[in-house]
Design a protein around this motif. Structure first.
Motif, PDB file in Angstrom:
ATOM      1  N   PRO A  51       0.803  -1.231   0.000  1.00 29.53           N
ATOM      2  CA  PRO A  51       0.000   0.000   0.000  1.00 29.53           C
ATOM      3  C   PRO A  51       0.834   1.280   0.000  1.00 29.53           C
ATOM      4  O   PRO A  51       0.443   2.273  -0.606  1.00 29.53           O
ATOM      5  CB  PRO A  51      -0.832  -0.121   1.274  1.00 29.53           C
ATOM      6  CG  PRO A  51      -0.980  -1.588   1.468  1.00 29.53           C
ATOM      7  CD  PRO A  51       0.337  -2.165   1.027  1.00 29.53           C
ATOM      8  N   LEU A  52       2.001   1.259   0.647  1.00 28.76           N
ATOM      9  CA  LEU A  52       2.840   2.451   0.675  1.00 28.76           C
ATOM     10  C   LEU A  52       3.364   2.791  -0.718  1.00 28.76           C
ATOM     11  O   LEU A  52       3.475   3.957  -1.083  1.00 28.76           O
ATOM     12  CB  LEU A  52       3.995   2.277   1.658  1.00 28.76           C
ATOM     13  CG  LEU A  52       4.866   3.503   1.894  1.00 28.76           C
ATOM     14  CD1 LEU A  52       4.019   4.689   2.345  1.00 28.76           C
ATOM     15  CD2 LEU A  52       5.934   3.201   2.924  1.00 28.76           C
ATOM     16  N   VAL A  86       0.059   8.154  -5.646  1.00 32.41           N
ATOM     17  CA  VAL A  86      -1.187   8.925  -5.744  1.00 32.41           C
ATOM     18  C   VAL A  86      -1.314  10.060  -4.740  1.00 32.41           C
ATOM     19  O   VAL A  86      -2.210  10.880  -4.872  1.00 32.41           O
ATOM     20  CB  VAL A  86      -2.423   7.993  -5.624  1.00 32.41           C
ATOM     21  CG1 VAL A  86      -2.467   7.001  -6.770  1.00 32.41           C
ATOM     22  CG2 VAL A  86      -2.466   7.284  -4.284  1.00 32.41           C
ATOM     23  N   ARG A  87      -0.440  10.146  -3.793  1.00 33.39           N
ATOM     24  CA  ARG A  87      -0.584  11.136  -2.718  1.00 33.39           C
ATOM     25  C   ARG A  87      -0.517  12.576  -3.189  1.00 33.39           C
ATOM     26  O   ARG A  87      -1.086  13.471  -2.581  1.00 33.39           O
ATOM     27  CB  ARG A  87       0.447  10.871  -1.629  1.00 33.39           C
ATOM     28  CG  ARG A  87       1.869  11.195  -2.079  1.00 33.39           C
ATOM     29  CD  ARG A  87       2.917  10.666  -1.171  1.00 33.39           C
ATOM     30  NE  ARG A  87       3.086  11.524  -0.024  1.00 33.39           N
ATOM     31  CZ  ARG A  87       3.933  11.273   0.956  1.00 33.39           C
ATOM     32  NH1 ARG A  87       4.684  10.207   0.933  1.00 33.39           N
ATOM     33  NH2 ARG A  87       4.018  12.093   1.968  1.00 33.39           N
ATOM     34  N   ASP A  88       0.199  12.839  -4.286  1.00 32.84           N
ATOM     35  CA  ASP A  88       0.378  14.206  -4.763  1.00 32.84           C
ATOM     36  C   ASP A  88      -0.631  14.631  -5.825  1.00 32.84           C
ATOM     37  O   ASP A  88      -0.518  15.725  -6.377  1.00 32.84           O
ATOM     38  CB  ASP A  88       1.798  14.380  -5.321  1.00 32.84           C
ATOM     39  CG  ASP A  88       2.843  14.319  -4.213  1.00 32.84           C
ATOM     40  OD1 ASP A  88       2.551  14.745  -3.085  1.00 32.84           O
ATOM     41  OD2 ASP A  88       3.951  13.828  -4.490  1.00 32.84           O
ATOM     42  N   ILE A  89      -1.614  13.790  -6.107  1.00 26.87           N
ATOM     43  CA  ILE A  89      -2.651  14.202  -7.051  1.00 26.87           C
ATOM     44  C   ILE A  89      -3.351  15.421  -6.462  1.00 26.87           C
ATOM     45  O   ILE A  89      -3.735  15.433  -5.299  1.00 26.87           O
ATOM     46  CB  ILE A  89      -3.671  13.067  -7.294  1.00 26.87           C
ATOM     47  CG1 ILE A  89      -2.996  11.902  -8.017  1.00 26.87           C
ATOM     48  CG2 ILE A  89      -4.866  13.584  -8.092  1.00 26.87           C
ATOM     49  CD1 ILE A  89      -3.878  10.675  -8.154  1.00 26.87           C
ATOM     50  N   VAL A 134      -8.189  13.465   1.860  1.00 24.20           N
ATOM     51  CA  VAL A 134      -9.107  12.720   1.008  1.00 24.20           C
ATOM     52  C   VAL A 134      -8.586  11.290   0.889  1.00 24.20           C
ATOM     53  O   VAL A 134      -9.346  10.343   0.741  1.00 24.20           O
ATOM     54  CB  VAL A 134      -9.215  13.391  -0.385  1.00 24.20           C
ATOM     55  CG1 VAL A 134      -9.978  12.525  -1.371  1.00 24.20           C
ATOM     56  CG2 VAL A 134      -9.864  14.761  -0.246  1.00 24.20           C
ATOM     57  N   LEU A 135      -7.278  11.154   1.010  1.00 20.67           N
ATOM     58  CA  LEU A 135      -6.596   9.887   0.831  1.00 20.67           C
ATOM     59  C   LEU A 135      -5.576   9.703   1.952  1.00 20.67           C
ATOM     60  O   LEU A 135      -4.992  10.663   2.417  1.00 20.67           O
ATOM     61  CB  LEU A 135      -5.870   9.945  -0.522  1.00 20.67           C
ATOM     62  CG  LEU A 135      -5.301   8.703  -1.125  1.00 20.67           C
ATOM     63  CD1 LEU A 135      -6.414   7.709  -1.420  1.00 20.67           C
ATOM     64  CD2 LEU A 135      -4.572   9.053  -2.402  1.00 20.67           C
ATOM     65  N   SER A 136      -5.397   8.454   2.391  1.00 18.11           N
ATOM     66  CA  SER A 136      -4.393   8.152   3.413  1.00 18.11           C
ATOM     67  C   SER A 136      -3.772   6.793   3.123  1.00 18.11           C
ATOM     68  O   SER A 136      -4.306   6.022   2.323  1.00 18.11           O
ATOM     69  CB  SER A 136      -5.022   8.146   4.806  1.00 18.11           C
ATOM     70  OG  SER A 136      -5.914   7.052   4.926  1.00 18.11           O
ATOM     71  N   GLU A 137      -2.665   6.511   3.772  1.00 21.06           N
ATOM     72  CA  GLU A 137      -2.015   5.209   3.600  1.00 21.06           C
ATOM     73  C   GLU A 137      -2.960   4.077   4.004  1.00 21.06           C
ATOM     74  O   GLU A 137      -2.986   3.026   3.374  1.00 21.06           O
ATOM     75  CB  GLU A 137      -0.757   5.123   4.466  1.00 21.06           C
ATOM     76  CG  GLU A 137       0.345   6.055   4.036  1.00 21.06           C
ATOM     77  CD  GLU A 137       1.499   6.052   5.014  1.00 21.06           C
ATOM     78  OE1 GLU A 137       1.828   4.978   5.556  1.00 21.06           O
ATOM     79  OE2 GLU A 137       2.074   7.123   5.234  1.00 21.06           O
ATOM     80  N   GLU A 138      -3.724   4.306   5.040  1.00 17.25           N
ATOM     81  CA  GLU A 138      -4.623   3.281   5.562  1.00 17.25           C
ATOM     82  C   GLU A 138      -5.788   2.982   4.625  1.00 17.25           C
ATOM     83  O   GLU A 138      -6.453   1.963   4.759  1.00 17.25           O
ATOM     84  CB  GLU A 138      -5.171   3.702   6.937  1.00 17.25           C
ATOM     85  CG  GLU A 138      -4.120   3.854   8.002  1.00 17.25           C
ATOM     86  CD  GLU A 138      -3.306   5.144   7.919  1.00 17.25           C
ATOM     87  OE1 GLU A 138      -3.812   6.156   7.373  1.00 17.25           O
ATOM     88  OE2 GLU A 138      -2.154   5.132   8.369  1.00 17.25           O
TER      89      GLU A 138
END
Length: 155
Positions: A33-34, A40-43, A57-61
């Motif tokens: 997942p990481l 996708v984290r910087d979208i 809106v989004l997290s690792e979990e």
């Protein structure tokens, strides 16, 4: 391209520091997942100059990978407001980014929306239909919006 702010004052969180990963991209066979989160984290959010990570809106979990069942990637995201009209655009951006970054044998599972019970089925139906995604990306205005969300931080 801002179409009018639905959530004019979102809560903005600090970006997390990136975790150092091995430099040899072939040293690990499995995707975790990481790895996906890093892609996708910087979208950028369609309405704001902030990333999906900064707006929570989004997290690792919220990302899971199931290598046993055909390498299914599942991302659950939470829009900043309950009836976000940009939820489908966010989901489309996530799918396009993952299709660009991962080989075709990875299947992106439905992008579930938390807290949007009424429209969850309709949005997931759109995001899981390859023909609808292809048709959406043929729309020059929508394609421009997706590209701005995906690539604005790379300029």
């Amino acid at each position: 391209m801002t179409l009018g702010l639905i959530n004019a004052n979102p809560i903005v969180h600090a970006k997390k520091e990136r975790v150092a990963r091995c430099e040899d991209s072939h040293c690990c066979d499995a995707v975790d997942p990481l790895d996906i989160y890093d892609f996708v984290r910087d979208i950028r959010d369609p309405e704001h100059p902030y990333s999906l990570e900064q707006l929570s809106v989004l997290s690792e979990e919220s990302i899971s990978v199931d290598d046993k069942l055909g390498r299914i990637l599942r991302i659950t995201f939470t829009p900043t407001i309950q009836h976000c009209s940009m939820a489908t655009v966010i989901g489309l951006c996530l799918r396009v980014k993952l299709q660009e970054c991962f080989p075709p044998h990875y299947k992106v599972s439905s992008t579930d929306l938390l807290q949007i019970l009424v429209s969850q089925f309709a949005v997931n139906k759109q995001l899981n239909d390859k023909e609808r995604i292809a048709a959406a990306l043929e729309n020059p205005n929508l394609r421009q919006l997706v590209d701005e969300c995906l690539y604005s931080n790379e300029l």
